[in-house]
Write an enzyme that holds these catalytic residues in place. Structure first.
Site, PDB file in Angstrom:
ATOM      1  N   GLY A   1      -5.290  -3.259  65.252  1.00 34.40           N
ATOM      2  CA  GLY A   1      -4.491  -3.704  66.388  1.00 34.40           C
ATOM      3  C   GLY A   1      -4.867  -2.964  67.654  1.00 34.40           C
ATOM      4  O   GLY A   1      -5.763  -2.117  67.676  1.00 34.40           O
TER       5      GLY A   1
ATOM      6  N   GLY B   1       7.939  -0.745  69.849  1.00 38.24           N
ATOM      7  CA  GLY B   1       7.206  -1.756  70.594  1.00 38.24           C
ATOM      8  C   GLY B   1       7.922  -3.073  70.752  1.00 38.24           C
ATOM      9  O   GLY B   1       7.353  -4.017  71.319  1.00 38.24           O
TER      10      GLY B   1
ATOM     11  N   GLU C   1       6.539  -6.151  60.980  1.00 29.20           N
ATOM     12  CA  GLU C   1       6.871  -7.385  60.256  1.00 29.20           C
ATOM     13  C   GLU C   1       6.966  -7.123  58.754  1.00 29.20           C
ATOM     14  O   GLU C   1       7.919  -7.557  58.084  1.00 29.20           O
ATOM     15  CB  GLU C   1       5.810  -8.457  60.510  1.00 29.20           C
ATOM     16  CG  GLU C   1       5.970  -9.226  61.791  1.00 29.20           C
ATOM     17  CD  GLU C   1       5.158 -10.504  61.777  1.00 29.20           C
ATOM     18  OE1 GLU C   1       5.171 -11.203  60.743  1.00 29.20           O
ATOM     19  OE2 GLU C   1       4.509 -10.811  62.794  1.00 29.20           O
TER      20      GLU C   1
ATOM     21  N   GLU D   1       0.016 -17.211  60.714  1.00 24.28           N
ATOM     22  CA  GLU D   1      -0.199 -18.288  61.669  1.00 24.28           C
ATOM     23  C   GLU D   1       0.746 -18.233  62.859  1.00 24.28           C
ATOM     24  O   GLU D   1       0.577 -18.983  63.813  1.00 24.28           O
ATOM     25  CB  GLU D   1      -0.045 -19.635  60.957  1.00 24.28           C
ATOM     26  CG  GLU D   1      -1.031 -19.812  59.803  1.00 24.28           C
ATOM     27  CD  GLU D   1      -0.759 -21.084  59.009  1.00 24.28           C
ATOM     28  OE1 GLU D   1       0.262 -21.750  59.306  1.00 24.28           O
ATOM     29  OE2 GLU D   1      -1.553 -21.394  58.104  1.00 24.28           O
TER      30      GLU D   1
ATOM     31  N   GLY E   1      -3.646  -5.183  60.729  1.00 24.51           N
ATOM     32  CA  GLY E   1      -3.223  -5.442  62.104  1.00 24.51           C
ATOM     33  C   GLY E   1      -2.747  -4.154  62.748  1.00 24.51           C
ATOM     34  O   GLY E   1      -3.097  -3.056  62.302  1.00 24.51           O
TER      35      GLY E   1
ATOM     36  N   ALA F   1       4.202 -15.653  64.835  1.00 23.90           N
ATOM     37  CA  ALA F   1       4.987 -14.419  64.839  1.00 23.90           C
ATOM     38  C   ALA F   1       6.018 -14.465  63.719  1.00 23.90           C
ATOM     39  O   ALA F   1       6.621 -15.505  63.447  1.00 23.90           O
ATOM     40  CB  ALA F   1       5.683 -14.249  66.188  1.00 23.90           C
TER      41      ALA F   1
ATOM     42  N   ASP G   1       0.679  -2.013  64.971  1.00 22.15           N
ATOM     43  CA  ASP G   1       2.038  -1.570  64.677  1.00 22.15           C
ATOM     44  C   ASP G   1       3.017  -2.736  64.601  1.00 22.15           C
ATOM     45  O   ASP G   1       3.991  -2.694  63.836  1.00 22.15           O
ATOM     46  CB  ASP G   1       2.498  -0.572  65.744  1.00 22.15           C
ATOM     47  CG  ASP G   1       1.738   0.743  65.660  1.00 22.15           C
ATOM     48  OD1 ASP G   1       1.186   1.031  64.582  1.00 22.15           O
ATOM     49  OD2 ASP G   1       1.693   1.463  66.667  1.00 22.15           O
TER      50      ASP G   1
END
Length: 550
Positions: A256, A521, A219, A187, A212, A189, A214
């Site tokens: 992603g 990233g 995460e 929900e 998702g 970051a 990268d």
């Protein structure tokens, strides 16, 4: 290729019967290593499928470790299956009404896998049950296969298709393989990272899957690695700490805008292929770089650490997120035209001879002999030391001072569809090293030539202003250290100016004192960093990139 009859005779036979497949009688044999079948009639059709099912003398072989599942079609509760089955001819099923279906991995093109079915008809329910039980017993011996997974889905990444990709393409395959999955749709970051660090009951699962790009993988990586170190009492802020390898494997379902890690470990960004790698229980160890500033832990990196050019591109792109993926192209052009260089000192600890060199053209592939074991590092040989440009201190560290347009550390090839060979084509996933690429001050034209080689097959290191080293650790100290907070980046970036387009470096203007690091990233505003490669800290549900079949 050996005749199928020889293969069937050499393998220890567990079960053999004459069954029916597509209106033809076939001899089906279950061996300890494979499932084989061949027609008993004189007329034999030749298969034209490009797959792992070997065809010889009208027969086929499927390796047991690539069988997804075996089931009774009559008990299949997947929507639409009954309707499709009822429309098929049933001439042979009247005499042999009892069937079982084997689902297996079939290779198509460009490293993509698909799940195919083969159905055999038996004369009795007892014989069918005997076959299902025998195959299931063999599959149960593959203890590396996951039975329970924790799945995190980023609904906002890429084109916001993560949830749909999982529900339509991945979840049905997991159900077919009898894998239970607990799904969490993130929900905010760092939702997945925080949940893994503090709340998740990891004892319940055999692996963690991220749906998702990268960023989502990062995460999961940070949450899982941090949780493991906390559980074992390891202080991540200590740069020299020996980190504990994560016990759970990570699966990547690409969904992603960039899926470089998936591409570099499987060879394609295809959700079905990744799901099948997870199901069959493949395992690919992977190195992780720990990044520190002084005695403070910053981040982990598995693909690219970039200072200078790639750091500037990312910093500028953060101000144009509303453009979507196109922001990287715009920022790349702006950064190239700015053509800044940065002064500083790079110190590194070279690798040993047994891991090769960044220019040896030995690409990391499935079953890579270089990555087969954890490397125990020793002193660097004098011969290797003489090959490196720079001076060595008493501890074996090479010290290089200069003016650099880009400093890149590639833990993997960093290949992607735009750059099929990547930043360092011969980098290895699990050898305990990273490839340190130094691009010194040069003309804009020369730097363009270097960038262009990322998109073709030419040696991108074959320039006088580019040098590459395979290292275990490295430090960077800028000449003018200046720490910028993330909140200040938007303000400083507005002052960026463009220098005149030129081919001579002496006529260009370089006014920026320092850059930021691009860490997979994410922006690291601390310029002075210490990096250590943690050998095989994590493992993925992946086999590595397989050699293309002819």
């Amino acid at each position: 290729m050996a005749p199928l009859s020889d293969i069937m005779e050499k393998q220890p036979r567990l079960l053999s019967s004459k069954l029916f497949h597509k209106h033809r009688q076939v001899e089906v044999t279950l061996n300890r290593g494979d499932l084989a079948w061949k027609e008993t009639e004189s007329r034999r059709k030749r298969s034209s499928d490009v797959s792992n099912v070997s065809a010889a003398e009208g027969g086929h072989v499927v390796q047991l470790y690539e069988i997804v599942a075996v089931r009774n079609p009559e008990e299949d509760d997947q929507g639409g299956t009954e309707a499709k089955r009822s429309s098929k001819p049933k001439q042979h099923s009247q005499l042999h009404p009892h069937a079982f279906t084997v689902s297996y991995v079939r290779r198509t093109r460009q490293h993509q896998w698909r799940c195919s079915d083969v159905t055999f008809h038996c004369s009795s329910a007892d014989l069918r049950q005997q076959w299902i039980q025998a195959i299931e017993e063999q599959l149960s011996l593959f203890t590396n296969r996951p039975k329970s997974l924790l799945v995190y889905i980023n609904p906002y990444g890429g084109k916001r298709r993560g949830k749909r990709i999982y529900e339509q393409k991945v979840a049905p395959l997991f159900r077919r393989a009898s894998i239970s999955a607990d799904m969490i749709v993130t929900e905010r970051a760092d939702h997945a990272r925080d949940h893994l660090k503090t709340e998740a009951n990891l004892d319940k699962y055999d692996g963690v899957v991220c749906v998702g790009g990268d960023g989502m993988f990062s995460e999961i990586l940070h949450g899982l690695v941090s949780r493991t170190q906390t559980d074992h009492g390891v202080d991540q802020n200590q740069p020299e700490a020996d980190l504990v390898a994560c016990p759970l494997r990570i699966g990547i379902i690409p969904a992603g805008s960039t899926d470089c890690i998936c591409f570099a470990t499987v060879g394609t960004n295809d959700p079905v292929t990744s799901a099948l790698h997870i199901i069959v229980g493949d395992s690919q160890p992977m190195d992780v770089c720990s990044v520190h500033h002084n005695n403070t832990f910053l981040r982990y990196s598995v693909s690219l650490l970039g200072y200078g050019f790639y750091g500037d591109v990312l910093t500028d792109s953060e101000r144009n997120r509303w453009l979507g993926p196109a922001r990287y192209d715009l920022s790349g052009v702006k950064t190239f035209l700015s053509h800044n260089y940065y002064e500083g000192t790079v110190s590194f600890l070279p690798s040993e001879d047994d891991v090769g060199t960044p220019r040896d053209k030995q690409q990391c592939r499935s079953g890579c002999h270089v990555c087969q074991h954890k490397h125990k590092h020793h002193e660097v040989s004098e011969e290797k030391a003489k090959l490196d440009n720079g001076t060595y201190d008493s501890n074996g560290w090479c010290v290089i001072r200069g003016k650099f347009i880009a400093i890149n550390a590639a833990n993997m090839s960093c290949a992607c569809p735009r750059s099929p060979k990547g930043l360092s084509p011969s980098a290895h996933l699990a050898d305990g090293t990273t490839d340190l690429i130094l691009v010194r001050k040069c003309s804009r034209l020369d730097f363009f030539r270097h960038l262009l080689r990322h998109t073709n097959k030419d040696d991108q290191f074959d320039h006088s202003f580019v040098e590459v080293h395979r290292v275990r650790k490295f430090h960077f100290q800028p000449k003018h250290e200046e720490t910028t907070s993330l909140e200040e980046l938007s303000e400083t970036g507005k002052k960026t100016t463009f220098s005149p387009i030129c081919s001579s470096p002496s006529t260009c203007s370089y006014a920026v004192a320092h850059s930021n690091w691009n860490c997979d990233g994410e922006i690291l505003p601390q310029a002075a960093i210490r990096v250590s490669v943690q050998c095989q800290l994590i493992s993925l549900f992946a086999r590595g990139i397989e050699e293309q079949q002819q």
